[in-house]
Design a protein around this motif. Structure first.
Motif, PDB file in Angstrom:
ATOM      1  N   LYS A  66       2.247   6.726  -2.142  1.00 39.33           N
ATOM      2  CA  LYS A  66       2.662   5.997  -0.795  1.00 39.33           C
ATOM      3  C   LYS A  66       1.584   5.009  -0.795  1.00 39.33           C
ATOM      4  O   LYS A  66       2.008   3.698  -0.717  1.00 39.33           O
ATOM      5  CB  LYS A  66       2.472   7.011   0.138  1.00 39.33           C
ATOM      6  CG  LYS A  66       3.384   7.841   0.363  1.00 39.33           C
ATOM      7  CD  LYS A  66       3.111   9.040   1.550  1.00 39.33           C
ATOM      8  CE  LYS A  66       1.788   9.797   1.720  1.00 39.33           C
ATOM      9  NZ  LYS A  66       1.697  10.724   0.703  1.00 39.33           N
ATOM     10  N   THR A  67       0.242   5.231  -0.974  1.00 38.59           N
ATOM     11  CA  THR A  67      -0.526   3.824  -0.963  1.00 38.59           C
ATOM     12  C   THR A  67      -0.278   2.876  -1.963  1.00 38.59           C
ATOM     13  O   THR A  67      -0.297   1.681  -1.586  1.00 38.59           O
ATOM     14  CB  THR A  67      -2.118   4.477  -0.986  1.00 38.59           C
ATOM     15  OG1 THR A  67      -2.144   5.480   0.145  1.00 38.59           O
ATOM     16  CG2 THR A  67      -3.048   3.379  -0.806  1.00 38.59           C
ATOM     17  N   THR A  68      -0.145   3.578  -3.281  1.00 39.98           N
ATOM     18  CA  THR A  68       0.185   2.656  -4.370  1.00 39.98           C
ATOM     19  C   THR A  68       1.321   1.663  -3.992  1.00 39.98           C
ATOM     20  O   THR A  68       1.448   0.425  -4.483  1.00 39.98           O
ATOM     21  CB  THR A  68       0.368   3.235  -5.536  1.00 39.98           C
ATOM     22  OG1 THR A  68      -0.829   4.079  -5.958  1.00 39.98           O
ATOM     23  CG2 THR A  68       0.632   2.319  -6.900  1.00 39.98           C
ATOM     24  N   ALA A  69       2.496   2.376  -3.756  1.00 45.40           N
ATOM     25  CA  ALA A  69       3.453   1.539  -3.414  1.00 45.40           C
ATOM     26  C   ALA A  69       3.550   0.378  -2.181  1.00 45.40           C
ATOM     27  O   ALA A  69       4.184  -0.644  -2.325  1.00 45.40           O
ATOM     28  CB  ALA A  69       4.893   2.617  -3.013  1.00 45.40           C
ATOM     29  N   ALA A  70       2.945   0.857  -1.191  1.00 49.20           N
ATOM     30  CA  ALA A  70       2.555  -0.179  -0.064  1.00 49.20           C
ATOM     31  C   ALA A  70       1.763  -1.425  -0.736  1.00 49.20           C
ATOM     32  O   ALA A  70       2.048  -2.638  -0.400  1.00 49.20           O
ATOM     33  CB  ALA A  70       1.994   0.514   0.970  1.00 49.20           C
ATOM     34  N   HIS A  71       0.722  -1.058  -1.642  1.00 48.95           N
ATOM     35  CA  HIS A  71      -0.071  -1.905  -2.045  1.00 48.95           C
ATOM     36  C   HIS A  71       0.519  -2.947  -3.121  1.00 48.95           C
ATOM     37  O   HIS A  71       0.586  -4.299  -3.175  1.00 48.95           O
ATOM     38  CB  HIS A  71      -1.506  -1.508  -2.715  1.00 48.95           C
ATOM     39  CG  HIS A  71      -2.474  -2.640  -3.061  1.00 48.95           C
ATOM     40  ND1 HIS A  71      -2.364  -3.329  -4.374  1.00 48.95           N
ATOM     41  CD2 HIS A  71      -3.331  -3.259  -2.540  1.00 48.95           C
ATOM     42  CE1 HIS A  71      -3.488  -3.894  -4.266  1.00 48.95           C
ATOM     43  NE2 HIS A  71      -3.949  -4.041  -3.030  1.00 48.95           N
TER      44      HIS A  71
END
Length: 336
Positions: A66-71
């Motif tokens: 999730k964090t990787t996708a948002a970044h």
């Protein structure tokens, strides 16, 4: 990154603008896929949020990118990105900002909080207290924060991506209905396939995720995509289809079998119809179409309604999922 003439409200998108949108979306996709393996629906959900200016709530166990996708999405459009780890002791000022005394100047100065970014990731939002959760409401709804009597606008585009653990996990606080309704979409993430998981490990071994990221488009391009999404044609028959579905959630006993209708406690608010219309336009543009079709609405039904249709305690006891109720409601409304 040349600019094409923006679509004007009320006008249909022409072929040149449609090609322009397709090229911009393809560029963002390349940046996203360079860092995220699989997660096609998550990519679509985030892009819909970006194109509509709507916020997204994600629910899953930890470790699903999730964090990787948002970044990755923030980097792809050249936007700023801030991550806030929510904990029970997090204060509202930790999010929106505060005033601090500057001894060298002999006065108070405003220090803006991490919410002042294009992409804000609220990680594990349901681990923060209700007071801290409510601190996000002004920024999400009004696109501004108030600090020391002054109003500060958030940058555009602005997208809040909040993640939460399943409610049954220890140490979590269920989000109130008023805040849930502020999220345009809620998506549930599942584990990757074995092949996708192998590709993640392979990329880590090859150092792919350590390579510097670069913007594929710029913020002006992202705002152009937002204008184009707002000009996608929505026929009155499809709009009526949307409102009939949302209205059906409020009177389930009239449209559903009684054995299912008894599980519905509260139906969706008019924000659901607004979210449907905006998200359907964005979904159509992502498919390089200048108009919305009923399939776009059905495709988004779970994401628009799952956090707005509230079920009874009996549904929880009987292990009835909200998606089952939504499917029954959608089936009850005639497709135009």
């Amino acid at each position: 990154m040349s600019s094409a003439p923006p679509a004007r409200a009320g006008n249909r998108i022409d072929e040149g603008q449609l090609r322009r949108a397709r090229d911009l979306v393809a560029a963002v996709d390349r940046g996203f896929e360079a860092k995220v393996v699989g997660q096609k629906r998550l990519r679509e959900t985030l892009l819909i949020g970006l194109l509509t200016g709507g916020h997204v709530l994600l629910e899953s166990v930890p470790g699903l990118a999730k964090t990787t996708a948002a970044h990755a999405l923030a980097t792809s459009i050249g936007g700023s990105f801030k991550r806030i780890q929510c904990t029970p002791d997090l204060l509202p000022s930790d999010i929106v900002g505060t005033q601090i005394y500057d001894a060298s100047q002999g006065r108070f100065v405003t220090q803006l909080g991490p919410v002042h970014a294009n992409f804000v990731l609220l990680d594990e939002i349901n681990r923060s207290s209700a007071k801290t959760q409510s601190a996000m409401l002004e920024a999400m709804q009004e696109r501004q924060t108030s600090i020391g009597g002054q109003v500060f606008k958030v940058p555009e585009p602005f997208l809040v991506l909040a993640t939460q653990n399943p409610i049954e996990q220890e140490g979590t606080y269920q989000l109130p209905e008023a805040q849930l309704d502020r999220f345009m979409l809620k998506d549930l993430l599942d584990y990757p396939s074995p092949g996708e998981e192998s590709e993640v490990v392979r990329r880590i071994d090859a150092g792919v995720f350590d390579r510097p990221e670069q913007a594929m488009i710029d913020l002006a391009d992202a705002r152009e995509l937002q204008r184009l999404a707002g000009s996608v044609y929505l026929d009155k028959a499809v709009l009526d289809y949307i409102t009939f579905i949302v209205a059906a959630t409020r009177r389930p006993r009239e449209v559903m079998p009684p054995e299912l209708a008894r599980y519905v406690d509260i139906g969706a608010s008019p924000r659901a119809s607004i979210a449907f219309a905006k998200a359907a336009r964005a979904a159509a543009l992502l498919q390089a179409r200048d108009h919305v079709i009923p399939e776009d609405v059905r495709h988004l039904a779970h994401r628009v309604l799952r956090h707005r249709v509230l079920l009874t305690y009996e549904a929880t006891a009987d292990d009835v999922r909200v998606e089952t109720i939504i499917d029954a409601i959608v089936r009850s409304v005639r497709t135009p």
